[in-house]
Design a protein around this motif. Sequence first.
Motif, PDB file in Angstrom:
ATOM      1  N   CYS A  55       0.858  -1.206   0.000  1.00 38.29           N
ATOM      2  CA  CYS A  55       0.000   0.000   0.000  1.00 38.29           C
ATOM      3  C   CYS A  55       0.884   1.242   0.000  1.00 38.29           C
ATOM      4  CB  CYS A  55      -0.873   0.055   1.247  1.00 38.29           C
ATOM      5  SG  CYS A  55      -2.238  -1.083   1.220  1.00 38.29           S
TER       6      CYS A  55
ATOM      7  N   ALA B 261      -1.511   1.858  -8.173  1.00 40.01           N
ATOM      8  CA  ALA B 261      -0.547   1.318  -9.141  1.00 40.01           C
ATOM      9  C   ALA B 261      -1.195   1.136 -10.509  1.00 40.01           C
ATOM     10  CB  ALA B 261       0.004  -0.013  -8.632  1.00 40.01           C
TER      11      ALA B 261
ATOM     12  N   ALA C  11      -0.514   8.454  -8.415  1.00 42.14           N
ATOM     13  CA  ALA C  11      -1.286   7.512  -7.598  1.00 42.14           C
ATOM     14  C   ALA C  11      -2.633   8.090  -7.165  1.00 42.14           C
ATOM     15  CB  ALA C  11      -0.482   7.123  -6.365  1.00 42.14           C
TER      16      ALA C  11
ATOM     17  N   SER D  81       2.521   1.712  -3.301  1.00 46.34           N
ATOM     18  CA  SER D  81       1.564   2.013  -4.353  1.00 46.34           C
ATOM     19  C   SER D  81       1.084   3.456  -4.284  1.00 46.34           C
ATOM     20  CB  SER D  81       0.392   1.040  -4.228  1.00 46.34           C
ATOM     21  OG  SER D  81      -0.427   1.108  -5.347  1.00 46.34           O
TER      22      SER D  81
ATOM     23  N   VAL E 192       4.597  -3.392  -9.361  1.00 47.67           N
ATOM     24  CA  VAL E 192       4.850  -2.640  -8.120  1.00 47.67           C
ATOM     25  C   VAL E 192       6.089  -3.196  -7.429  1.00 47.67           C
ATOM     26  CG1 VAL E 192       3.877  -1.904  -5.908  1.00 47.67           C
ATOM     27  CG2 VAL E 192       2.378  -2.217  -7.882  1.00 47.67           C
TER      28      VAL E 192
ATOM     29  N   THR F  23      -0.728  -6.382 -12.213  1.00 53.65           N
ATOM     30  CA  THR F  23      -0.397  -5.105 -11.573  1.00 53.65           C
ATOM     31  C   THR F  23       0.737  -5.249 -10.565  1.00 53.65           C
ATOM     32  OG1 THR F  23      -2.721  -4.508 -11.742  1.00 53.65           O
ATOM     33  CG2 THR F  23      -1.361  -3.135 -10.319  1.00 53.65           C
TER      34      THR F  23
END
Length: 449
Positions: free
Chosen positions: A190, A275, A199, A193, A297, A293
Amino acid sequence: MKENQPSRARFGSKFGVVMAAVGSAVGLGNIWRFPYELGMNGGFAFLLVYLLCVLALGIPVMLAELVIGRRSRSNVFGSFKVLSPNGKWHYLGVVYVVAAFIISSFYFVVAGWSLEYVYQAVTDQFSNRSPLELSQAFTDFSTDALRPIFWTIVFVFLAAGVILAGVRKGIENISKVLMPMLFVIIVVLCVRSVTLPNATEGLKFLFYPDFSKINSSVVLSALGQAFFSLSIGMGCLITYGSYIDKENNLLGTSVEVSVLDTLVSVLASVAIFPAVFSLGINPAKGPELVFITLPNVFMQIPGGYVWSVLFFLLLALAALTSIISLLEVITAYVSEEFKIKRRTAVFMASALLMFSATLCSLSLGEGSVLQLFGMPIFTLFDYVSAKIFMPLGGLFIAVFLGWFCSRKMVFDELTNGGSLKTKAYDLFYFLLRYFVPIAILMVFINELS
Ligand code: PFF
């Protein structure tokens, strides 16, 4: 009633009960399914309806299942027979076992995908690949004829092995370590991201209220996702409830499990959507969203290699603790009702599941003939379980306990024979008898009209 079954398995401790139930609830539904459903159903609008569903429908149905299970001390079929010996309710139990089978079939496939991603993470296959390449790699893999089936079968062996080893206690113990670890990794993701460029777009998508996006199909999706994620509406928690001892505060357990499960889903979305927007991925991508995804990241985090291995490993293990609860529904039913050894029941269920999971996996191949109603059976199984079986299953559980069992019995079970007192029980009973059945029916009528 029925405390005269000393041989029947029991969970060891209160914490063990919560962790076993959380182990069932937290799984691919939170990290794989929730984000993609949210992405396809308009972001925040979905989240909001989802939270309402958990609160007003999910917790009461979960509690109802635990009450039915603990009172009857039986599997999902037998429990209806014990509580309603002259009724026909036990046939519903068979439908729940079928639902467990359908869910397991596609769940095993996705669990297999997570194993492939453990392998790819270990062999460092994410680095230096663009989002487009990673997306293509996923498509190539999931539509391949053999590779996903290989991993699916490995997973079936793994799950059957764990159940056969009789390590429910082991699962309790593993869950106590794994669940907090998974939590920590998601929080790290988190943080990374939300600090990626652009973001805020993702956060807006997640938390900006646009009520115009709420329509009947968003509501049905949110309802189905809530039941899927909480493992309710098909007797899984009836089965687990039958192993809970009579001192446990079932209301407290239901609330704790629901809160933890919801927290993981929301955190998984916070890890994913910023992300998604930062990388220019389509949020409505569907089932591949997480798999395309998160590798991106990881590549942007110091020590990304280690994080990615850990993450996919924990995802696979979270899937394992959920699958075990699904297998337990089938195993308990077959072994108790047909008086078959647990070992034989596990073998039979695993062989059948291997077959149906293989069909699910093959149905995703390009031009596959394994389609029904215009969709691959993988997609169909996912659709019917979360959007038909589980919401309707939850409705019948509410009607059964609310209308066909004595109020005295329900209160006795909820208050542990009168030793627990709280006003919440009246609210629960009201929700169970009136709100849950009417709300679920209305969602269906709305969707069909
Ligand atoms: N709740 C699990 C998840 O979110 O991954 C899926 C699931 C497990 C559904 C067990 C139903 C069940 F009986």
